[in-house]
Design an enzyme around this catalytic site. Sequence first.
Site: not given
Ligand code: AP5
Length: 224
Positions: A88, A171
Amino acid sequence: MRVVLLGPPGAGKGSVAQLLRDRLGVLHIASGDLLREAVKANTPLGIEAGRAMARGELVPDALVTAMIRDRVVQAGHGRGFVLDGFPRTAAQAVALDEALAAAQAPVDRAVYFKTSPAMIVKRLAGRRVCAACGQNYHATNRPPRRDGVCDRCGGALAPRADDQPETIARRLAVDEAQTAPVLAHYERRGLLHTMDGDQSVEAVFDQMVAAFRRQGWLQQGTEP
Ligand code: AP5
């Protein structure tokens, strides 16, 4: 297949990674899931990480890199991995390259899900996650068969703690500041592939697999 998924919160990294795991048998390694487990288990890492996560800030590079490095190196020699949420920052990308170069199992592709802000907000507001197995759902886009119950393991579904409007805003701001150098890192190495993250999860998955196949990244035995 050793793939890194990049994109803002809500871009669908976790959802597409779960399909790659289920259909291609690659290991899904999600830094956010590992950190949430550490928070739940109240380990020293979890206590420190939890404070940053609750504010929507990044966990320090050294902690996240130490947590993930050995798992990635190990998976790099098997059927491969899909990394979700890591790297990240530019420092994490360099650390990952170094660990994988030493293991002679470098990243094959970095896929960036370019996603519009309106779509991100809609997705995060409706996200529901299984407390037991981490499977992702969405209140309208991808509802479970039984309301509030995970299709995969029967666990209870709930919104994620950091999917509150103020934390989402933080975020997204953090992501905007950190993403450009990570994209530049993979662009320079000729590994970056950009996709339209506004499409459905199935459409993104199908296009990704088609691109993998066309360009010969999909190894035999990992066909869906
Ligand atoms: P993390 O858990 O990695 O969260 P994020 O990057 O904020 O990503 P998300 O999980 O929110 O989104 P995603 O892209 O995976 O979407 P998803 O598929 O779930 O990190 C959380 C925290 O941990 C960070 O803020 C930080 O503090 C820390 N952290 C983690 N990694 C780190 C690192 N490397 N370095 C430092 N700190 C770190 O989809 C979301 C929703 O939308 C779901 O409900 C899904 O069903 C829906 N959806 C998704 N895609 C579609 C689509 N194409 N069409 C329709 N619905 C969809």
